[in-house]
Design a protein around this motif. Structure first.
Motif, PDB file in Angstrom:
ATOM      1  N   TRP A   1      -1.869  -5.525  -7.497  1.00 10.15           N
ATOM      2  CA  TRP A   1      -3.116  -6.267  -7.141  1.00 10.15           C
ATOM      3  C   TRP A   1      -3.538  -7.212  -8.089  1.00 10.15           C
ATOM      4  O   TRP A   1      -4.323  -8.529  -7.508  1.00 10.15           O
ATOM      5  CB  TRP A   1      -4.226  -4.730  -7.983  1.00 10.15           C
ATOM      6  CG  TRP A   1      -5.707  -5.771  -7.788  1.00 10.15           C
ATOM      7  CD1 TRP A   1      -6.203  -4.938  -7.373  1.00 10.15           C
ATOM      8  CD2 TRP A   1      -5.997  -5.498  -9.143  1.00 10.15           C
ATOM      9  NE1 TRP A   1      -7.895  -5.743  -8.019  1.00 10.15           N
ATOM     10  CE2 TRP A   1      -7.704  -5.535  -8.787  1.00 10.15           C
ATOM     11  CE3 TRP A   1      -6.314  -6.075 -10.819  1.00 10.15           C
ATOM     12  CZ2 TRP A   1      -8.457  -6.552  -9.961  1.00 10.15           C
ATOM     13  CZ3 TRP A   1      -6.933  -6.553 -11.664  1.00 10.15           C
ATOM     14  CH2 TRP A   1      -8.051  -6.198 -11.138  1.00 10.15           C
ATOM     15  N   PHE A   2      -2.404  -7.964  -9.108  1.00 10.87           N
ATOM     16  CA  PHE A   2      -2.961  -9.353  -9.648  1.00 10.87           C
ATOM     17  C   PHE A   2      -2.247  -9.955  -9.056  1.00 10.87           C
ATOM     18  O   PHE A   2      -2.524 -10.871  -8.965  1.00 10.87           O
ATOM     19  CB  PHE A   2      -1.718  -9.397 -11.287  1.00 10.87           C
ATOM     20  CG  PHE A   2      -2.090 -10.016 -11.558  1.00 10.87           C
ATOM     21  CD1 PHE A   2      -3.338 -10.588 -12.488  1.00 10.87           C
ATOM     22  CD2 PHE A   2      -1.300 -11.405 -11.753  1.00 10.87           C
ATOM     23  CE1 PHE A   2      -3.296 -11.847 -13.685  1.00 10.87           C
ATOM     24  CE2 PHE A   2      -1.056 -12.599 -12.253  1.00 10.87           C
ATOM     25  CZ  PHE A   2      -2.561 -12.474 -13.244  1.00 10.87           C
TER      26      PHE A   2
ATOM     27  N   ILE B   1     -12.088  -1.072 -12.229  1.00  8.49           N
ATOM     28  CA  ILE B   1     -12.470   0.099 -10.476  1.00  8.49           C
ATOM     29  C   ILE B   1     -11.529   0.354 -10.788  1.00  8.49           C
ATOM     30  O   ILE B   1     -11.937   1.588 -10.470  1.00  8.49           O
ATOM     31  CB  ILE B   1     -11.519  -1.974 -10.044  1.00  8.49           C
ATOM     32  CG1 ILE B   1     -11.823  -3.272 -10.122  1.00  8.49           C
ATOM     33  CG2 ILE B   1     -11.095  -1.314  -8.511  1.00  8.49           C
ATOM     34  CD1 ILE B   1     -10.944  -3.658  -9.561  1.00  8.49           C
ATOM     35  N   TYR B   2     -10.552   1.130 -11.593  1.00 14.74           N
ATOM     36  CA  TYR B   2     -10.102   2.610 -12.353  1.00 14.74           C
ATOM     37  C   TYR B   2     -10.496   3.021 -12.881  1.00 14.74           C
ATOM     38  O   TYR B   2      -9.777   3.199 -13.663  1.00 14.74           O
ATOM     39  CB  TYR B   2      -8.327   1.978 -11.670  1.00 14.74           C
ATOM     40  CG  TYR B   2      -8.353   2.065 -10.001  1.00 14.74           C
ATOM     41  CD1 TYR B   2      -8.084   3.005  -9.250  1.00 14.74           C
ATOM     42  CD2 TYR B   2      -7.665   0.550  -9.574  1.00 14.74           C
ATOM     43  CE1 TYR B   2      -7.594   2.935  -7.989  1.00 14.74           C
ATOM     44  CE2 TYR B   2      -7.878  -0.147  -8.122  1.00 14.74           C
ATOM     45  CZ  TYR B   2      -7.168   0.856  -7.996  1.00 14.74           C
ATOM     46  OH  TYR B   2      -6.971   1.206  -5.956  1.00 14.74           O
ATOM     47  N   PRO B   3     -11.500   3.224 -13.380  1.00 13.42           N
ATOM     48  CA  PRO B   3     -12.240   4.472 -14.113  1.00 13.42           C
ATOM     49  C   PRO B   3     -11.331   5.449 -14.715  1.00 13.42           C
ATOM     50  O   PRO B   3     -11.219   5.360 -15.755  1.00 13.42           O
ATOM     51  CB  PRO B   3     -13.630   4.998 -13.628  1.00 13.42           C
ATOM     52  CG  PRO B   3     -13.854   3.822 -12.240  1.00 13.42           C
ATOM     53  CD  PRO B   3     -12.797   3.738 -11.210  1.00 13.42           C
TER      54      PRO B   3
ATOM     55  N   SER C   1      -9.189   4.689   1.468  1.00 13.90           N
ATOM     56  CA  SER C   1     -10.017   4.689   0.335  1.00 13.90           C
ATOM     57  C   SER C   1      -9.571   4.149  -1.237  1.00 13.90           C
ATOM     58  O   SER C   1     -10.483   3.649  -1.399  1.00 13.90           O
ATOM     59  CB  SER C   1     -10.257   6.121  -0.491  1.00 13.90           C
ATOM     60  OG  SER C   1      -9.380   7.018  -1.394  1.00 13.90           O
ATOM     61  N   ASP C   2      -8.407   4.225  -0.994  1.00 14.19           N
ATOM     62  CA  ASP C   2      -7.872   2.953  -2.107  1.00 14.19           C
ATOM     63  C   ASP C   2      -6.960   2.132  -1.115  1.00 14.19           C
ATOM     64  O   ASP C   2      -6.492   2.267  -0.410  1.00 14.19           O
ATOM     65  CB  ASP C   2      -6.585   4.251  -2.726  1.00 14.19           C
ATOM     66  CG  ASP C   2      -6.044   3.517  -4.019  1.00 14.19           C
ATOM     67  OD1 ASP C   2      -5.984   2.105  -4.111  1.00 14.19           O
ATOM     68  OD2 ASP C   2      -5.391   4.313  -5.038  1.00 14.19           O
ATOM     69  N   PRO C   3      -7.125   0.406  -2.013  1.00 14.00           N
ATOM     70  CA  PRO C   3      -7.319  -0.468  -0.697  1.00 14.00           C
ATOM     71  C   PRO C   3      -5.287  -0.904  -1.476  1.00 14.00           C
ATOM     72  O   PRO C   3      -4.923  -2.012  -0.906  1.00 14.00           O
ATOM     73  CB  PRO C   3      -7.618  -1.785  -1.057  1.00 14.00           C
ATOM     74  CG  PRO C   3      -7.743  -1.198  -2.715  1.00 14.00           C
ATOM     75  CD  PRO C   3      -8.553   0.575  -2.450  1.00 14.00           C
TER      76      PRO C   3
ATOM     77  N   SER D   1      -9.115  -6.019 -18.121  1.00 15.18           N
ATOM     78  CA  SER D   1     -10.401  -5.400 -18.482  1.00 15.18           C
ATOM     79  C   SER D   1     -11.117  -4.783 -16.743  1.00 15.18           C
ATOM     80  O   SER D   1     -11.215  -3.832 -17.099  1.00 15.18           O
ATOM     81  CB  SER D   1     -10.872  -6.495 -18.982  1.00 15.18           C
ATOM     82  OG  SER D   1     -12.081  -5.741 -18.997  1.00 15.18           O
ATOM     83  N   ASP D   2     -10.780  -5.942 -16.105  1.00 19.14           N
ATOM     84  CA  ASP D   2     -11.134  -5.049 -14.565  1.00 19.14           C
ATOM     85  C   ASP D   2     -10.946  -4.176 -14.267  1.00 19.14           C
ATOM     86  O   ASP D   2     -11.634  -3.624 -13.366  1.00 19.14           O
ATOM     87  CB  ASP D   2     -11.130  -6.300 -13.551  1.00 19.14           C
ATOM     88  CG  ASP D   2     -12.247  -7.792 -14.174  1.00 19.14           C
ATOM     89  OD1 ASP D   2     -13.613  -7.082 -14.857  1.00 19.14           O
ATOM     90  OD2 ASP D   2     -12.581  -8.596 -13.699  1.00 19.14           O
TER      91      ASP D   2
END
Length: 845
Positions: A328-329, A53-55, A392-394, A48-49
């Protein structure tokens, strides 16, 4: 490097054209996942998050079912990744749909029970726990339980039967429990253990089956004498219920260990030794059940990501989005810890997963990881860190085109790490084209400026106001300068200038065009307003400059404060079309104004179509947009002065340069050098009646002025003022058909005038006057064809004019001389003032 498209928005200043451009956008990356219910809570929250974060990524809700189904759906392509607590089914290891399991999170399977009145944790020995779940121990006061839990002797009635709440036998959590119970039976030497049988599924006699761990938790919290197995989050949720406790499990060393985040973390550390062993293989399964490490929770479960490495998705975007989420998780421990799981961030388990993700490719050849300088490593470092910038993108797995975002003063020219100082101009072929257009445009504007200044005394130039023309050229110069500004390397000041300079330029140009057209319209349409001091050149120049400055301030405000692209859509450019069309029937300059506006509309409309139709995400497309915008500016700033100031270039003017652009053809109009020096032009005036050649038209009094040297015919009458080309008028005598008409001295001519071919009837007081007028018309026609002109007719012999016409001629010549002194149709000495004076003169005569 940030892409800018400033000119596109600056052009909106002079355009109200709305283009509906349909964008064929790429398919939105969509992540689908599901499987184990054991880890449903952290997985669902993270998905969900991630969408927030990435629309640009659509992450579907986690599909909670079972570990077995999660593996199968990944193998069949239903899921991009799945959750599973089980080892991978051997039948899904091989082939193009082969799947792998990568550690995702570590959790404890907590044995939870409800004994009313008891708050002491029950100790479950290694030989006791299996017997509860195979149905051997049926009462809570069983001797095997009493050995370590004497307080259970109080539960000695028939109602104190053990009631097992189990999950579905195919559930991964149930199968995890079966596997662990089998290990306990092996360690205790229990023979005929059902848990060691192949394909055994948990099925306790008299048990209650719950659909999910949440349902099992609710049941054990609501029914006394029950026991079940839950994840830690659900177990803690039920701890507040009276009599609900978490059992202590016996370690290999004989101690009893309860679940806690620390005890699970100790179990997870067991893998550190295995991971560093030279015998370790990245494809080895990971099992943390019943580890020997002191203090480790015996029933520790490693939940896994299940993926199909060779075909995560048929879409590259979805494959990248999935890999980004999994990475990312692991690197976001708050999702695991928030639901009482132990995160594997900064552990060997986490490194195992991340290192495997780095090997995955989309085409089966080149890994997606490491193609960009901005792909971050496991430890948070970069292969080639940005020197003077940032990424810009981590997250890793970025496209090869991704590069560092540079600080002002640095740019990516040959490298992508922002280590190169910014040059004065942006490098690339687009800049070369822009500089070439700037030089060419500057030459055109400077030549135009010189020609207008040099020929400022020409009647054609005086008629269109040289000062106003020079002001327009000043705006064109600023517009051409904007092309060079757009080629400059990016800085804060340059970014502002890219928006402000074109807006200022076009504000000056189009506001002046508007005011000039408005002045022409007012002169010919409203004679009283024609004398207003607000129509003077200096007033119009000041007003146009104010409009341009206000536009520039508004553009700077929208960029600097509102942080949006400037969109200044003032109406003066397109109100000019309506005013110009109205005035064009009277004065040729307004036709040129309208031509410039129409040309601007077409060019800007095409520019919008290209800019909105071509995305600027890549350098190549961005340079293409810059070139197209600059080309539009170049054409507007060079073609506009050529069209507006053609007389200064000798275009459309007579060889002697004395033609006026008053809405009539001046190519053959001639006057003597004396006329140019003293400002006198011979003018012949006739007092006539005038009406439209229509049955119901009414007669009006009119003054007809003929200037043969300028090939000009002026009609002054109430509501019918106009200037026409004499040689282009068509005249025909209106025959008298009645006896009364033949007896009357008045004579009538039908005359067709203007581009619209409007036919009027002129009534002369006698035939002599009519013949004088016809002679002047004939002389103009001969001169137009290149003849000697007049040949002894009335027009060439002033002695043949009547005394009244001679007086009118002198007066009109004097008035026209006064008018030639200013020669600016918008000044106080304009054609409307001349009309009033001539009417008074004709009445006095």
């Amino acid at each position: 490097m940030r892409m800018h498209s400033s000119n596109a928005y600056c052009f909106l200043h002079c355009s109200l054209l709305i283009l509906l451009v349909v964008h064929s956008s790429a398919q939105v990356p969509t992540i689908r996942a599901g499987g184990s219910s054991f880890t449903e809570a952290p997985f669902a929250a993270a998905l969900s998050d991630f969408s927030n974060i990435y629309p640009g990524v659509q992450a579907h809700p986690y599909d909670e079912n079972s570990s077995v189904l999660g593996q199968r759906n990944v193998a069949s392509g239903v899921y991009n990744w799945g959750g599973s607590d089980l080892e991978i089914d051997s039948s899904l290891y091989n082939g193009t749909n082969a799947i792998v399991g990568l550690p995702a999170v570590v959790g404890g399977l907590v044995i939870t029970l409800n004994l009313p009145g008891n708050q002491i944790p029950v100790k479950l020995a290694r030989d006791v726990l299996p017997r509860i779940f195979d149905g051997t121990i049926k009462f809570w006061n069983h001797s095997m339980l009493l050995r370590d839990n004497p307080m259970l002797a109080a539960y000695n009635t028939g109602a104190n039967r053990v009631k097992v709440v189990q999950l579905h036998p195919e559930s991964g959590t149930s199968m995890d429990l079966v596997y662990y119970l089998g290990l306990l039976d092996v360690s205790t030497g229990f023979k005929n253990s059902p848990f060691r049988l192949a394909n055994y599924r948990l099925n306790v006699s008299g048990s209650i089956t719950a659909k999910s761990t949440m349902a099992a938790g609710i049941m054990v919290g609501g029914f006394p004498y029950t026991i079940t197995y839950l994840n830690a989050f659900e177990a803690l949720e039920q701890s507040s219920s009276s009599g609900v406790t978490r059992a202590l499990l016996q370690h290999k060393d004989g101690s009893f260990v309860g679940w806690s985040m620390e005890s699970v973390a100790i179990a997870a550390q067991t893998f550190e030794t295995v991971y560093k062993s030279p015998r370790y293989n990245s494809t080895d399964t990971i099992n943390l059940y019943d580890t020997e490490t002191k203090g480790a929770y015996p029933l520790t479960v490693v939940s896994k990501f299940v993926i199909r490495p060779y075909n995560i998705s048929a879409s590259l975007d979805t494959t990248i989005a999935t890999l980004k989420f999994l990475w990312w998780f692991i690197q976001s421990p708050q999702y695991s810890a928030g639901f009482q799981f132990t995160p594997i961030f900064n552990t060997s388990l986490g490194a195992k997963t991340l290192n495997h993700l780095k090997t995955i490719s989309f085409d089966g050849k080149i890994p997606l990881y490491g193609q960009s300088v901005c792909d971050i490593d496991i430890d948070g470092t970069y292969r080639s860190p940005c020197v003077h910038g940032f990424c810009s993108d981590p997250l890793p797995f970025q496209y090869a085109s991704a590069e560092c975002i540079c600080q002002f003063g640095y740019e990516n020219i040959h490298k992508t790490d922002c280590s190169e100082p910014t040059p004065v101009f942006i490098t690339g072929p687009a800049t070369t084209a822009q500089i070439s257009m700037f030089i060419a445009g500057l030459l055109v504007v400077l030549v135009s400026f010189w020609k207008v200044y040099q020929n400022r005394g020409m009647p054609e130039m005086k008629a269109i106001s040289p000062l106003c023309c020079l002001f327009i050229l000043g705006g064109c110069f600023i517009g051409v300068l904007g092309i060079l500004v757009d080629a400059l390397s990016i800085s804060k000041d340059v970014c502002n200038a890219k928006y402000v300079v074109p807006v200022l330029a076009f504000g000056m140009v189009y506001s002046m065009i508007f005011f000039k057209s408005l002045r022409i319209f007012l002169i010919f349409g409203y004679s009283k307003i024609a004398r207003s001091r607000f129509l003077k050149d200096d007033v119009m120049i000041g007003a146009s400059l104010i409009v341009g400055i206000l536009d520039a301030v508004f553009a700077l405000w929208t960029v600097g404060i509102k942080k949006t692209e400037p969109v200044t859509c003032f109406l003066h450019g397109y109100v000019d079309i309506a005013v110009g069309l109205k005035a064009s029937a009277k004065f040729d300059e307004s036709r040129k104004n309208g031509a410039v506006i129409i040309l601007s509309t077409l060019l800007i409309g095409l520019n919008f179509a290209v800019l909105f139709g071509i995305p600027g995400e890549t350098k190549t497309l961005y340079q293409l947009r810059r070139v197209f915008s600059s080309t539009t500016t170049f054409l507007l700033c060079t073609l506009s002065p050529v069209i507006l100031f053609a007389p200064a270039f000798g275009l459309g003017a007579s060889p002697s340069g004395t033609g006026l652009s008053h809405g009539y053809d001046t190519s053959d109009a001639k006057s003597s050098q004396n006329d140019l020096n003293d400002g006198l032009v011979k003018t012949y005036m006739f007092h006539t009646g005038l009406k439209l050649n229509r049955p119901a038209a009414l007669w009006k009094s009119a003054v007809i002025m003929v200037m043969t040297e300028l090939d000009m015919l002026i009609i002054l009458s109430e509501g019918n003022n106009g200037t026409y080309t004499l040689s282009k008028s068509n005249i025909m005598i209106q025959e008298k058909t009645t006896k009364a008409a033949k007896a009357a001295p008045e004579e009538c001519l039908e005359i067709t005038l203007g581009a619209n071919k409007i036919c009027h009837v002129l009534e002369f007081p006698n035939r002599e006057k009519m013949e004088e007028f016809r002679s002047l018309r004939g002389a103009a026609g001969i001169k137009k064809k290149g003849g000697a002109g007049g040949g002894g007719g009335v027009a060439s012999d002033p002695s043949r004019l009547s005394q009244q016409n001679l007086v009118a001629t002198g007066a009109a010549s004097t008035l026209y001389s006064i008018n030639r002194e200013s020669q600016q149709i918008g000044s106080q000495r304009n054609l409307a003032a001349l009309a009033v004076s001539l009417r008074n003169l004709s009445q006095s005569n």
